[in-house]
Design a protein around this motif. Structure first.
Motif, PDB file in Angstrom:
ATOM      1  N   HIS A  49      15.989  42.243  14.507  1.00  0.00           N
ATOM      2  CA  HIS A  49      15.320  43.255  15.327  1.00  0.00           C
ATOM      3  C   HIS A  49      15.646  44.664  14.826  1.00  0.00           C
ATOM      4  CE1 HIS A  49      19.302  43.084  17.319  1.00  0.00           C
ATOM      5  NE2 HIS A  49      19.085  44.354  17.559  1.00  0.00           N
ATOM      6  N   ARG A  50      14.820  45.600  15.278  1.00  0.00           N
ATOM      7  CA  ARG A  50      15.028  47.017  14.981  1.00  0.00           C
ATOM      8  C   ARG A  50      15.527  47.703  16.253  1.00  0.00           C
ATOM      9  NH1 ARG A  50      14.343  49.856  10.776  1.00  0.00           N
ATOM     10  NH2 ARG A  50      12.879  48.408   9.809  1.00  0.00           N
ATOM     11  N   ARG A  51      16.622  48.424  16.093  1.00  0.00           N
ATOM     12  CA  ARG A  51      17.242  49.124  17.215  1.00  0.00           C
ATOM     13  C   ARG A  51      16.415  50.342  17.626  1.00  0.00           C
ATOM     14  NH1 ARG A  51      22.862  48.207  17.649  1.00  0.00           N
ATOM     15  NH2 ARG A  51      23.325  50.413  17.954  1.00  0.00           N
ATOM     16  N   SER A  52      16.502  50.658  18.890  1.00  0.00           N
ATOM     17  CA  SER A  52      15.817  51.825  19.430  1.00  0.00           C
ATOM     18  C   SER A  52      16.321  53.101  18.746  1.00  0.00           C
ATOM     19  CB  SER A  52      16.094  51.916  20.938  1.00  0.00           C
ATOM     20  OG  SER A  52      15.782  53.197  21.420  1.00  0.00           O
ATOM     21  N   PRO A  53      15.438  54.086  18.564  1.00  0.00           N
ATOM     22  CA  PRO A  53      15.883  55.364  18.001  1.00  0.00           C
ATOM     23  C   PRO A  53      16.781  56.143  18.968  1.00  0.00           C
ATOM     24  CG  PRO A  53      13.575  55.491  18.634  1.00  0.00           C
ATOM     25  CD  PRO A  53      13.997  54.063  18.812  1.00  0.00           C
ATOM     26  N   ASP A  54      16.902  55.673  20.203  1.00  0.00           N
ATOM     27  CA  ASP A  54      17.733  56.339  21.202  1.00  0.00           C
ATOM     28  C   ASP A  54      19.143  55.759  21.311  1.00  0.00           C
ATOM     29  OD1 ASP A  54      15.533  57.964  21.911  1.00  0.00           O
ATOM     30  OD2 ASP A  54      14.792  56.392  23.247  1.00  0.00           O
ATOM     31  N   LYS A  55      19.471  54.754  20.495  1.00  0.00           N
ATOM     32  CA  LYS A  55      20.812  54.143  20.555  1.00  0.00           C
ATOM     33  C   LYS A  55      21.873  55.189  20.209  1.00  0.00           C
ATOM     34  CE  LYS A  55      21.846  50.280  20.733  1.00  0.00           C
ATOM     35  NZ  LYS A  55      22.445  49.556  21.840  1.00  0.00           N
ATOM     36  N   GLU A  86      20.112  40.340  28.229  1.00  0.00           N
ATOM     37  CA  GLU A  86      19.612  41.706  28.342  1.00  0.00           C
ATOM     38  C   GLU A  86      18.728  42.092  27.159  1.00  0.00           C
ATOM     39  OE1 GLU A  86      23.450  43.614  30.722  1.00  0.00           O
ATOM     40  OE2 GLU A  86      22.962  44.342  28.718  1.00  0.00           O
ATOM     41  N   GLU A  87      19.217  41.863  25.946  1.00  0.00           N
ATOM     42  CA  GLU A  87      18.520  42.368  24.760  1.00  0.00           C
ATOM     43  C   GLU A  87      17.313  41.540  24.353  1.00  0.00           C
ATOM     44  OE1 GLU A  87      21.123  43.125  21.475  1.00  0.00           O
ATOM     45  OE2 GLU A  87      22.132  44.756  22.539  1.00  0.00           O
ATOM     46  N   LEU A  88      17.423  40.200  24.445  1.00  0.00           N
ATOM     47  CA  LEU A  88      16.350  39.339  23.942  1.00  0.00           C
ATOM     48  C   LEU A  88      15.724  38.446  25.011  1.00  0.00           C
ATOM     49  CD1 LEU A  88      17.851  38.233  20.490  1.00  0.00           C
ATOM     50  CD2 LEU A  88      16.327  40.157  20.991  1.00  0.00           C
ATOM     51  N   GLY A  89      16.216  38.535  26.246  1.00  0.00           N
ATOM     52  CA  GLY A  89      15.659  37.718  27.321  1.00  0.00           C
ATOM     53  C   GLY A  89      15.985  36.247  27.189  1.00  0.00           C
ATOM     54  N   PRO A 127      13.468  47.222  26.143  1.00  0.00           N
ATOM     55  CA  PRO A 127      12.879  48.375  25.450  1.00  0.00           C
ATOM     56  C   PRO A 127      13.862  49.512  25.163  1.00  0.00           C
ATOM     57  CG  PRO A 127      11.743  47.961  27.546  1.00  0.00           C
ATOM     58  CD  PRO A 127      12.798  46.927  27.399  1.00  0.00           C
ATOM     59  N   GLU A 128      14.903  49.662  25.982  1.00  0.00           N
ATOM     60  CA  GLU A 128      15.884  50.721  25.735  1.00  0.00           C
ATOM     61  C   GLU A 128      16.758  50.414  24.514  1.00  0.00           C
ATOM     62  OE1 GLU A 128      14.784  50.274  29.923  1.00  0.00           O
ATOM     63  OE2 GLU A 128      15.892  48.909  28.626  1.00  0.00           O
ATOM     64  N   GLU A 129      16.808  49.150  24.121  1.00  0.00           N
ATOM     65  CA  GLU A 129      17.688  48.715  23.037  1.00  0.00           C
ATOM     66  C   GLU A 129      16.937  48.366  21.750  1.00  0.00           C
ATOM     67  OE1 GLU A 129      21.158  47.982  23.231  1.00  0.00           O
ATOM     68  OE2 GLU A 129      21.413  48.600  25.304  1.00  0.00           O
ATOM     69  N   ILE A 130      15.770  47.739  21.906  1.00  0.00           N
ATOM     70  CA  ILE A 130      15.069  47.140  20.759  1.00  0.00           C
ATOM     71  C   ILE A 130      13.601  47.552  20.771  1.00  0.00           C
ATOM     72  CG2 ILE A 130      14.333  44.953  19.718  1.00  0.00           C
ATOM     73  CD1 ILE A 130      16.899  43.715  20.904  1.00  0.00           C
ATOM     74  N   VAL A 131      13.102  48.005  19.614  1.00  0.00           N
ATOM     75  CA  VAL A 131      11.689  48.399  19.538  1.00  0.00           C
ATOM     76  C   VAL A 131      10.807  47.319  18.924  1.00  0.00           C
ATOM     77  CG1 VAL A 131      12.162  50.877  19.544  1.00  0.00           C
ATOM     78  CG2 VAL A 131      12.029  49.660  17.368  1.00  0.00           C
ATOM     79  N   SER A 132      11.375  46.429  18.110  1.00  0.00           N
ATOM     80  CA  SER A 132      10.580  45.349  17.517  1.00  0.00           C
ATOM     81  C   SER A 132      11.521  44.281  16.972  1.00  0.00           C
ATOM     82  CB  SER A 132       9.684  45.878  16.388  1.00  0.00           C
ATOM     83  OG  SER A 132      10.479  46.392  15.329  1.00  0.00           O
TER      84      SER A 132
END
Length: 169
Positions: A49-55, A86-89, A127-132
């Motif tokens: 996965h790609r981390r959020s730019p807000d991490k 939390e991150e991947l459900g 969405p707060e952690e992972i964008v894709s």
């Protein structure tokens, strides 16, 4: 999230109390984290996965594992289950503890509890952690991790390279 209390660890790896996430980051304090490599049921693919730019650390980079800091008073096994949900459900997938990996590259100083699980169900990103994210063949992930120019988080790369060395090389 900056006020969240996390487990404070000694350099030797003992849980020695708690500290705010903000203070841990600002002072580069030793802490603990969980790292969960998610493989497909047949073992041929890894979820990347790609981390959020807000991490708060290593924003926007790729990672070959889910995970996060261990909360104050939290057992790492419980933290791993929580982070995976939390991150991947992902819930209900059995986690297998593999090893502990020490990462000491200030400002990140961490005792990582590394797990592996198999999963073929749906993935739901926080969405707060992972964008894709995407399933990638194990050989492709290994090649990318071994390429220092690829855009993987430094601590995650080191942990994943050790995982490959121990179990798949």
């Amino acid at each position: 999230m900056a006020d969240e209390l996390i487990a404070l660890y000694s350099p030797a790896g003992e849980d020695v109390g708690s500290v705010s996430r903000a203070r841990m980051r600002a002072e580069g304090l030793w802490h603990a984290a969980t790292v969960i490599v998610v493989r497909s049921g047949d073992g041929a693919r890894v979820y990347v996965h790609r981390r959020s730019p807000d991490k708060d650390v290593f924003p926007g980079l790729r990672d070959a594992a889910a995970g996060g800091v261990v909360a104050a008073g939290e057992d790492p096994d419980v933290g791993a289950e929580r982070e995976l949900a939390e991150e991947l459900g992902i819930t209900g997938a059995p986690l297998r503890f593999l090893y502990r990996f020490v990462y000491d590259e200030p400002p990140v100083r961490c005792h990582n509890f590394v797990y592996e699980t198999s999963w073929d169900g749906p993935i739901v990103h926080q969405p707060e952690e992972i964008v894709s994210g995407e399933w990638m063949p194990l050989a492709e992930v290994a090649a990318l991790l071994r390429d220092p120019a690829s855009d993987f988080v430094p601590d995650g790369r080191a942990i994943a390279l050790e995982w490959l060395r121990r179990y798949y090389d």
